[in-house]
Write a protein that holds these residues in place. Structure first.
Motif, PDB file in Angstrom:
ATOM      1  N   THR A  17      16.266 -23.102  -1.927  1.00  0.00           N
ATOM      2  CA  THR A  17      14.953 -23.142  -2.578  1.00  0.00           C
ATOM      3  C   THR A  17      13.895 -23.441  -1.526  1.00  0.00           C
ATOM      4  OG1 THR A  17      15.027 -25.518  -3.028  1.00  0.00           O
ATOM      5  CG2 THR A  17      16.027 -24.048  -4.683  1.00  0.00           C
ATOM      6  N   ASP A  18      12.652 -23.128  -1.831  1.00  0.00           N
ATOM      7  CA  ASP A  18      11.564 -23.447  -0.904  1.00  0.00           C
ATOM      8  C   ASP A  18      11.489 -24.948  -0.650  1.00  0.00           C
ATOM      9  OD1 ASP A  18      10.913 -20.813  -0.588  1.00  0.00           O
ATOM     10  OD2 ASP A  18       9.106 -20.872  -1.830  1.00  0.00           O
ATOM     11  N   LYS A  19      11.771 -25.740  -1.676  1.00  0.00           N
ATOM     12  CA  LYS A  19      11.736 -27.198  -1.516  1.00  0.00           C
ATOM     13  C   LYS A  19      12.796 -27.656  -0.523  1.00  0.00           C
ATOM     14  CE  LYS A  19      11.966 -31.552  -4.105  1.00  0.00           C
ATOM     15  NZ  LYS A  19      12.136 -32.196  -5.430  1.00  0.00           N
ATOM     16  N   GLN A  20      13.996 -27.086  -0.628  1.00  0.00           N
ATOM     17  CA  GLN A  20      15.059 -27.433   0.312  1.00  0.00           C
ATOM     18  C   GLN A  20      14.696 -27.032   1.733  1.00  0.00           C
ATOM     19  OE1 GLN A  20      18.198 -25.304  -1.779  1.00  0.00           O
ATOM     20  NE2 GLN A  20      19.241 -27.231  -2.285  1.00  0.00           N
ATOM     21  N   ILE A  21      14.131 -25.844   1.859  1.00  0.00           N
ATOM     22  CA  ILE A  21      13.740 -25.352   3.188  1.00  0.00           C
ATOM     23  C   ILE A  21      12.654 -26.230   3.794  1.00  0.00           C
ATOM     24  CG2 ILE A  21      12.586 -23.446   4.391  1.00  0.00           C
ATOM     25  CD1 ILE A  21      14.099 -21.534   2.467  1.00  0.00           C
ATOM     26  N   ASP A  22      11.631 -26.551   3.013  1.00  0.00           N
ATOM     27  CA  ASP A  22      10.544 -27.394   3.508  1.00  0.00           C
ATOM     28  C   ASP A  22      11.060 -28.770   3.929  1.00  0.00           C
ATOM     29  OD1 ASP A  22       8.666 -25.404   3.094  1.00  0.00           O
ATOM     30  OD2 ASP A  22       8.062 -26.146   1.114  1.00  0.00           O
ATOM     31  N   SER A  23      11.964 -29.321   3.110  1.00  0.00           N
ATOM     32  CA  SER A  23      12.515 -30.639   3.412  1.00  0.00           C
ATOM     33  C   SER A  23      13.335 -30.603   4.699  1.00  0.00           C
ATOM     34  CB  SER A  23      13.395 -31.109   2.244  1.00  0.00           C
ATOM     35  OG  SER A  23      13.989 -32.359   2.540  1.00  0.00           O
ATOM     36  N   TYR A  24      14.141 -29.552   4.847  1.00  0.00           N
ATOM     37  CA  TYR A  24      14.956 -29.445   6.056  1.00  0.00           C
ATOM     38  C   TYR A  24      14.083 -29.324   7.302  1.00  0.00           C
ATOM     39  CZ  TYR A  24      17.795 -27.782   9.794  1.00  0.00           C
ATOM     40  OH  TYR A  24      18.368 -27.672  11.036  1.00  0.00           O
ATOM     41  N   ILE A  25      13.080 -28.474   7.242  1.00  0.00           N
ATOM     42  CA  ILE A  25      12.197 -28.269   8.398  1.00  0.00           C
ATOM     43  C   ILE A  25      11.478 -29.563   8.763  1.00  0.00           C
ATOM     44  CG2 ILE A  25      10.093 -27.096   9.168  1.00  0.00           C
ATOM     45  CD1 ILE A  25      11.078 -24.650   7.551  1.00  0.00           C
ATOM     46  N   ALA A  26      11.027 -30.320   7.752  1.00  0.00           N
ATOM     47  CA  ALA A  26      10.333 -31.581   8.004  1.00  0.00           C
ATOM     48  C   ALA A  26      11.247 -32.603   8.675  1.00  0.00           C
ATOM     49  CB  ALA A  26       9.792 -32.147   6.694  1.00  0.00           C
ATOM     50  N   LYS A  27      12.527 -32.569   8.318  1.00  0.00           N
ATOM     51  CA  LYS A  27      13.459 -33.559   8.857  1.00  0.00           C
ATOM     52  C   LYS A  27      13.967 -33.221  10.253  1.00  0.00           C
ATOM     53  CE  LYS A  27      15.128 -35.169   4.353  1.00  0.00           C
ATOM     54  NZ  LYS A  27      16.237 -35.148   3.360  1.00  0.00           N
ATOM     55  N   GLU A  28      14.158 -31.939  10.549  1.00  0.00           N
ATOM     56  CA  GLU A  28      14.788 -31.599  11.832  1.00  0.00           C
ATOM     57  C   GLU A  28      13.934 -30.763  12.785  1.00  0.00           C
ATOM     58  OE1 GLU A  28      19.397 -32.217  12.193  1.00  0.00           O
ATOM     59  OE2 GLU A  28      18.905 -30.176  11.612  1.00  0.00           O
ATOM     60  N   ALA A  29      12.842 -30.195  12.306  1.00  0.00           N
ATOM     61  CA  ALA A  29      11.948 -29.415  13.170  1.00  0.00           C
ATOM     62  C   ALA A  29      12.726 -28.491  14.123  1.00  0.00           C
ATOM     63  CB  ALA A  29      11.037 -30.348  13.968  1.00  0.00           C
ATOM     64  N   PRO A  30      13.472 -27.518  13.574  1.00  0.00           N
ATOM     65  CA  PRO A  30      14.342 -26.673  14.402  1.00  0.00           C
ATOM     66  C   PRO A  30      13.607 -25.499  15.049  1.00  0.00           C
ATOM     67  CG  PRO A  30      14.548 -26.011  12.130  1.00  0.00           C
ATOM     68  CD  PRO A  30      13.549 -27.146  12.148  1.00  0.00           C
ATOM     69  N   PHE A  31      12.485 -25.787  15.687  1.00  0.00           N
ATOM     70  CA  PHE A  31      11.600 -24.714  16.146  1.00  0.00           C
ATOM     71  C   PHE A  31      12.080 -24.022  17.417  1.00  0.00           C
ATOM     72  CE2 PHE A  31       8.485 -27.886  14.212  1.00  0.00           C
ATOM     73  CZ  PHE A  31       8.708 -27.405  12.926  1.00  0.00           C
TER      74      PHE A  31
END
Length: 197
Positions: free
Chosen positions: A130-144
């Motif tokens: 879900t978009d919520k899961q994706i946003d949460s993951y990106i906020a936590k790990e910043a896999p840029f």
């Protein structure tokens, strides 16, 4: 024998540290761009070889280890996202699908110019995210700075339903099982090197 990792990646250095080898790092001067009509697999092999070859020019002896990774989804190469917006788009694209990672490995003996190169394939199956899961993951790990927008050695493992391949280290960027095989071809036994037994 002197061992040189043709990379300054903190991820590859941490992986090579697992083998308890004495090594140094040397940044290769290689442009990491795709050639026309080049597949993800071809690109990973070419760049791994190019990195090892470029760094080998600076040494008269020792083993030079080059590695490169590409990720492919529906025959499209996934690059490093660079920012949150691109990471979200990439993870939305990967949601519910299989992504294949190709990790090129090339080892050169500087003195003889003997070179052994391989490509390891590894497939990951993404959950329906879900978009919520994706946003949460990106906020936590910043896999840029990671192709595919995840860090499998951390929370990124929660993004998947299945992993398929010989060596999960491929996902981080250095296939250690294959590297042990290649080092053995150069008469280096990782298990007995520097042994006090």
């Amino acid at each position: 024998m002197k061992i040189v990792l043709a990379s300054t990646s903190i991820y590859r250095k941490a992986l090579l540290d697992k083998l308890q080898l004495d090594f140094t790092c040397h940044k290769p001067n290689v442009v990491e761009s795709r050639k026309p009509n080049e597949s993800a697999k071809q690109m990973s092999l070419r760049l791994a070889q190019a990195k090892a070859e470029e760094v080998a020019e600076h040494y008269n002896s020792g083993l030079i280890i080059g590695s490169d990774q590409t990720a492919s989804l529906d025959n499209e190469i996934l690059g490093k996202p660079g920012n949150a917006k691109n990471a979200k788009a990439q993870l939305q694209q990967c949601s519910g699908k299989d992504v294949t990672f190709y990790t090129g490995l090339s080892v050169i003996e500087a003195a003889s110019k003997k070179q052994i190169s391989i490509v390891e394939e590894f497939k990951v199956s993404f959950r329906d995210l879900t978009d919520k899961q994706i946003d949460s993951y990106i906020a936590k790990e910043a896999p840029f700075d990671c192709a595919g927008s995840f860090k499998c050695e951390g929370l990124g493992i929660s993004l998947f339903t299945q992993l398929q391949g010989r060596d999960p280290n491929c996902l981080v960027g250095l296939p250690l099982i294959a590297l042990c095989d290649v080092l053995a071809e150069f008469k280096i036994d990782v298990l007995t090197l520097n042994s006090q037994v």
